[in-house]
Design a protein around this motif. Structure first.
Motif, short mmCIF file in Angstrom:
data_model
loop_
_atom_site.label_atom_id
_atom_site.label_comp_id
_atom_site.label_asym_id
_atom_site.label_seq_id
_atom_site.Cartn_x
_atom_site.Cartn_y
_atom_site.Cartn_z
N GLY A 68 49.15 78.55 148.16
CA GLY A 68 49.73 78.90 146.87
C GLY A 68 50.62 77.82 146.31
N ALA A 69 51.00 78.00 145.05
CA ALA A 69 51.88 77.10 144.29
C ALA A 69 51.21 75.75 144.03
CB ALA A 69 53.22 76.92 145.01
N GLN A 70 51.96 74.87 143.35
CA GLN A 70 51.39 73.55 143.05
C GLN A 70 51.39 72.71 144.32
OE1 GLN A 70 54.31 73.01 140.17
NE2 GLN A 70 53.08 73.83 138.49
N GLY B 37 47.72 76.51 145.20
CA GLY B 37 47.13 77.75 144.69
C GLY B 37 46.28 77.56 143.45
N TYR B 38 45.89 76.34 143.17
CA TYR B 38 45.10 76.10 141.95
C TYR B 38 43.69 75.63 142.33
CZ TYR B 38 49.45 77.09 139.73
OH TYR B 38 50.60 77.74 139.32
N ALA C 35 51.06 82.70 148.08
CA ALA C 35 51.98 82.67 146.93
C ALA C 35 51.22 82.32 145.66
CB ALA C 35 53.11 81.67 147.20
N LEU C 36 50.46 83.28 145.16
CA LEU C 36 49.64 83.05 143.96
C LEU C 36 50.14 83.90 142.79
CD1 LEU C 36 46.08 83.28 145.59
CD2 LEU C 36 47.29 81.20 144.98
N GLY C 37 51.20 84.68 142.99
CA GLY C 37 51.62 85.65 141.98
C GLY C 37 50.71 86.87 142.06
N LYS D 229 46.86 88.30 141.67
CA LYS D 229 45.92 87.34 142.27
C LYS D 229 46.06 87.31 143.80
CE LYS D 229 44.22 83.01 140.49
NZ LYS D 229 44.52 81.80 139.74
N GLY E 225 54.62 85.80 145.94
CA GLY E 225 54.97 85.30 144.60
C GLY E 225 55.49 83.88 144.57
N GLY E 226 56.68 83.72 144.01
CA GLY E 226 57.21 82.36 143.80
C GLY E 226 58.03 81.82 144.96
N ASP F 112 58.18 78.02 145.69
CA ASP F 112 59.00 77.27 144.74
C ASP F 112 60.47 77.25 145.19
OD1 ASP F 112 57.14 76.84 142.14
OD2 ASP F 112 56.69 78.74 143.09
N ARG G 284 66.65 85.99 137.10
CA ARG G 284 65.42 85.21 136.92
C ARG G 284 64.95 85.27 135.47
NH1 ARG G 284 61.07 86.47 141.46
NH2 ARG G 284 60.30 84.42 140.92
N ARG H 190 59.72 85.39 131.37
CA ARG H 190 59.48 86.53 132.26
C ARG H 190 59.79 87.87 131.59
NH1 ARG H 190 59.14 84.77 137.76
NH2 ARG H 190 59.39 86.90 138.46
N ARG I 188 57.24 90.46 131.15
CA ARG I 188 56.78 91.15 132.36
C ARG I 188 57.52 92.46 132.57
NH1 ARG I 188 56.32 87.64 137.79
NH2 ARG I 188 55.43 85.78 136.91
#
Ligand code: UDP
Length: 244
Positions: free
Chosen positions: A109-111, A137-138, A160-162, A165, A186-187, A190, A213, A220, A223
């Motif tokens: 996950g994540a960048q 995660g991309y 950690a893809l949110g 997903k 999740g995040g 990060d 947050r 956000r 959401r």
């Protein structure tokens, strides 16, 4: 160990405190099947109420922890004082278990630079941690990642893809990996990479991390609004209709 649960808006939520949850999870790690820990928040329940496939994923999870403060508040309205167990906090406990017992751990996950930095920082904090796989995660092809995970066979996988997903990814993977404990967080990468700061402890203690947050990342807002007020109204209606 027996699961103690309470059904909130149709979803069974486990009422373990964090120590009990860790004891329960130790059995899952030693289990013969893969398992899924969901850390549930009101946005997920609202999404599940409109998406049957996602509802099924939550219902079939081996452990459903109350993460969002709206969920613990919903339980409180029903007379239950449950400990709020956050995804990031619980994942940190799993990492400690992995480090102490040399359990192979994987991160997805994540960048790319985020997951790499998170992995480096975890290794600095837990030098014995055995990270056998990490991937950003991309990606467009889940199957490629599934294949790679099958090769390394982690016992714990942090995704950690949110949401939704990460839960969908884990659900698919559950029938592919023979015996892996998986959690969507999740995040969190990060935060571990130092890219995003968690709310100061005082905000966390008051259950206001979501507000912090939202102030830091105003995008956000959409959401939680109108999801959170709608969710709270449904909780109150459910509680009231039970009483009557
Ligand atoms: N993310 C990802 N792939 C995607 C979409 C998101 O890896 O296709 C990552 C994103 O980089 C971030 C995390 O998923 O690290 C989602 O974080 P978010 O703050 O949305 O999750 P929350 O903590 O609110 O559940």
């Amino acid at each position: 160990m027996e699961r103690k649960q309470f059904k909130l808006l149709g979803f069974d939520i486990d009422l373990f405190n964090s120590k009990e949850a860790i004891d329960y999870v130790n059995n899952l790690i030693d289990g013969v099947n893969s398992s899924h820990i969901v850390t549930l928040n009101p946005e997920m329940i609202e999404y599940a109420s409109k998406h049957a496939d996602f509802a099924k994923i939550i219902k079939e999870a081996e452990l459903v922890l109350p993460d969002g403060v709206g969920v613990t508040l919903g339980l409180k309205i029903n007379g239950i004082n449950a400990e709020r167990i956050t995804g990031i906090g619980f994942a940190q406990m799993l990492i400690e278990i992995a480090s102490k017992n040399c359990i192979p751990l994987a991160l997805v996950g994540a960048q790319q630079e985020v997951v790499q930095k998170a992995s480096e920082n975890l290794k600095k904090k837990f030098p014995d941690l055995n990270i056998v796989y990490s991937h950003d995660g991309y990606f467009s092809d889940n199957n490629m990642i599934f294949e790679e995970l099958k090769q390394v066979c982690p016992k714990i996988l942090l995704v950690a893809l949110g949401s939704p997903k990460q839960e969908e990814f884990i659900y698919e993977l559950k029938s592919i990996l023979p015996s892996t404990l998986m959690i969507g967080i999740g995040g969190s990468f990060d935060v571990w990479a130092g890219k995003v700061q968690r709310a100061p402890q005082i905000w966390q203690n008051f259950g206001l991390e979501w507000l912090y947050r939202t102030i830091k990342q105003p995008q956000r807002f959409k959401r939680i609004f109108p999801t959170l007020p709608v969710f709270m109204c449904k909780i109150i209606i459910e509680r009231f209709s039970k009483k009557g």
